[in-house]
Design a protein around this motif. Structure first.
Motif, PDB file in Angstrom:
ATOM      1  N   ASN A   1      -0.584   9.150  -6.488  1.00 44.52           N
ATOM      2  CA  ASN A   1      -1.172  10.490  -6.499  1.00 44.52           C
ATOM      3  C   ASN A   1      -0.988  11.109  -7.886  1.00 44.52           C
ATOM      4  OD1 ASN A   1      -2.212  12.993  -6.009  1.00 44.52           O
ATOM      5  ND2 ASN A   1      -0.650  13.641  -4.553  1.00 44.52           N
TER       6      ASN A   1
ATOM      7  N   GLU B   1      -7.395  17.005  -0.648  1.00 41.59           N
ATOM      8  CA  GLU B   1      -7.929  15.869  -1.393  1.00 41.59           C
ATOM      9  C   GLU B   1      -8.869  16.313  -2.513  1.00 41.59           C
ATOM     10  OE1 GLU B   1      -8.197  12.193   1.821  1.00 41.59           O
ATOM     11  OE2 GLU B   1      -9.928  13.515   1.557  1.00 41.59           O
TER      12      GLU B   1
ATOM     13  N   HIS C   1      -7.825   6.337  -4.906  1.00 46.63           N
ATOM     14  CA  HIS C   1      -8.098   7.660  -4.360  1.00 46.63           C
ATOM     15  C   HIS C   1      -7.678   8.690  -5.413  1.00 46.63           C
ATOM     16  CE1 HIS C   1      -7.619   6.187   0.104  1.00 46.63           C
ATOM     17  NE2 HIS C   1      -8.536   5.521  -0.572  1.00 46.63           N
TER      18      HIS C   1
ATOM     19  N   HIS D   1      -7.355  -2.542  -4.937  1.00 46.87           N
ATOM     20  CA  HIS D   1      -7.161  -1.176  -4.434  1.00 46.87           C
ATOM     21  C   HIS D   1      -5.748  -0.720  -4.773  1.00 46.87           C
ATOM     22  CE1 HIS D   1      -7.262   2.370  -1.939  1.00 46.87           C
ATOM     23  NE2 HIS D   1      -8.422   2.056  -1.395  1.00 46.87           N
TER      24      HIS D   1
ATOM     25  N   PRO E   1       0.802  -1.237   0.000  1.00 46.08           N
ATOM     26  CA  PRO E   1       0.000   0.000   0.000  1.00 46.08           C
ATOM     27  C   PRO E   1       0.825   1.273   0.000  1.00 46.08           C
ATOM     28  CG  PRO E   1      -0.165  -1.167   2.100  1.00 46.08           C
ATOM     29  CD  PRO E   1       0.476  -2.099   1.137  1.00 46.08           C
ATOM     30  N   ARG E   2       2.098   1.172   0.328  1.00 45.17           N
ATOM     31  CA  ARG E   2       2.979   2.341   0.273  1.00 45.17           C
ATOM     32  C   ARG E   2       3.737   2.415  -1.045  1.00 45.17           C
ATOM     33  NH1 ARG E   2       0.380   5.420   3.527  1.00 45.17           N
ATOM     34  NH2 ARG E   2      -0.101   4.358   5.468  1.00 45.17           N
TER      35      ARG E   2
ATOM     36  N   TYR F   1      -1.709   3.579  -1.608  1.00 47.23           N
ATOM     37  CA  TYR F   1      -2.012   4.924  -1.111  1.00 47.23           C
ATOM     38  C   TYR F   1      -1.078   5.991  -1.684  1.00 47.23           C
ATOM     39  CZ  TYR F   1      -4.950   2.709   2.469  1.00 47.23           C
ATOM     40  OH  TYR F   1      -5.919   2.004   3.122  1.00 47.23           O
ATOM     41  N   THR F   2       0.119   5.574  -2.074  1.00 50.74           N
ATOM     42  CA  THR F   2       1.099   6.537  -2.578  1.00 50.74           C
ATOM     43  C   THR F   2       0.789   7.014  -3.995  1.00 50.74           C
ATOM     44  OG1 THR F   2       2.457   4.621  -3.150  1.00 50.74           O
ATOM     45  CG2 THR F   2       3.049   5.821  -1.142  1.00 50.74           C
TER      46      THR F   2
END
Length: 277
Positions: free
Chosen positions: A73, A150, A107, A67, A36-37, A70-71
């Motif tokens: 972006n 966000e 995200h 999913h 996730p990182r 999270y990193t």
């Protein structure tokens, strides 16, 4: 059919995740495509995939949800971070074709003081580079709580991203109950009003999955802190209304609560008791 699952570790492969889901009486699951990182993804084991697909068919699984890390972006102010996001998502979507016809959730990202207009422009640019006409995976934009910078803190921002993507037939939305409640959508007292607003702005046909989470924080807190079902500010009564609402009850529900496997099993048992079939 009530399609309910939770987040599982992908480290042992697809078949192992499928067996874990069955063990806790789930019929779907979510997993990270890689750490996730961030970092390199584990090589696809085609034999493992074949075994999972057979297991899923035999046990009437719903669609599974991958999913993104999270990193990722895609609207960072740093070009190298945007490049990483683009390359990572492109690789993930290529790998998802081993399990065709499923979902990939991410995200939207944080614009980091550039402003939401710039953020949305970068996100749509990334998706226009990545999405392929022939892909079978539906990419889901996750609704966000609105902390910091966000993007995706309201339905209008999600809609603007979708409208900016050429192949947007491959796009959908994953509604996170904790996030939207923290963002100021009152799913506790006015669930139908929130769904009406979603339908008016985005269209309920775009809603493909639900992240089912309680919230540690109060309404409109913009905090994004998930809580176990029934132990937060959303509560069991509202959760029951969500999983039984005729407009969304047939979507897959994915738990992202702070739990271990035993805890998820208890939550799934609770949710099934609240479900009016």
């Amino acid at each position: 059919m009530f399609t309910i699952g939770c987040h599982l570790s992908a480290s042992k492969g697809f078949e192992a995740m499928g067996k874990e889901a069955i063990k806790i009486k789930a019929n779907t699951f979510q997993f990270f495509t890689r750490n996730p990182r961030g970092g390199k993804a584990k090589a696809i084991d085609e034999e493992d995939v074949k075994k999972f697909l057979k297991l899923a068919e035999e046990n009437n699984f719903g669609r599974i949800l991958a999913h993104a890390p999270y990193t990722l972006n895609g609207c960072s102010a740093d070009e190298s971070i945007r490049k990483f996001a683009t390359e990572t998502m492109a690789d993930d979507l290529m790998r998802m074709e081993y399990v065709p016809g499923n979902y990939y959730n991410f995200h939207p990202g944080s614009h980091v003081k550039q402003g939401v207009d710039v953020g949305i422009e970068f996100i749509t640019e990334m998706l226009n580079k990545i999405l392929k006409k022939e892909q079978t995976t539906t990419v889901l934009l996750e609704t966000m709580a609105g902390k910091g910078s966000e993007v995706g803190r309201n339905f209008e921002e999600i809609k603007r991203i979708i409208d900016g993507v050429e192949l947007n037939e491959h796009l959908g939305v994953c509604l996170d109950t904790c996030h939207v409640y923290d963002a100021g959508y009152d799913i506790v007292n006015d669930l139908d009003g929130v769904l009406d607003e979603f339908d008016r702005i985005i269209g309920l046909d775009r809603l493909k999955a639900i992240h089912l989470n309680d919230s540690k924080n109060p309404f409109e807190s913009h905090k994004d802190r998930h809580e176990k079902i029934g132990e937060g500010s959303i509560g069991n009564e509202a959760i029951s209304r969500i999983i039984n609402n005729p407009r969304i009850k047939d979507l897959p529900f994915f738990l992202e609560t702070p739990n271990d496997l035993e805890g998820y099993a208890k939550e799934i048992k609770l949710l099934k008791s609240l479900r009016a079939e």
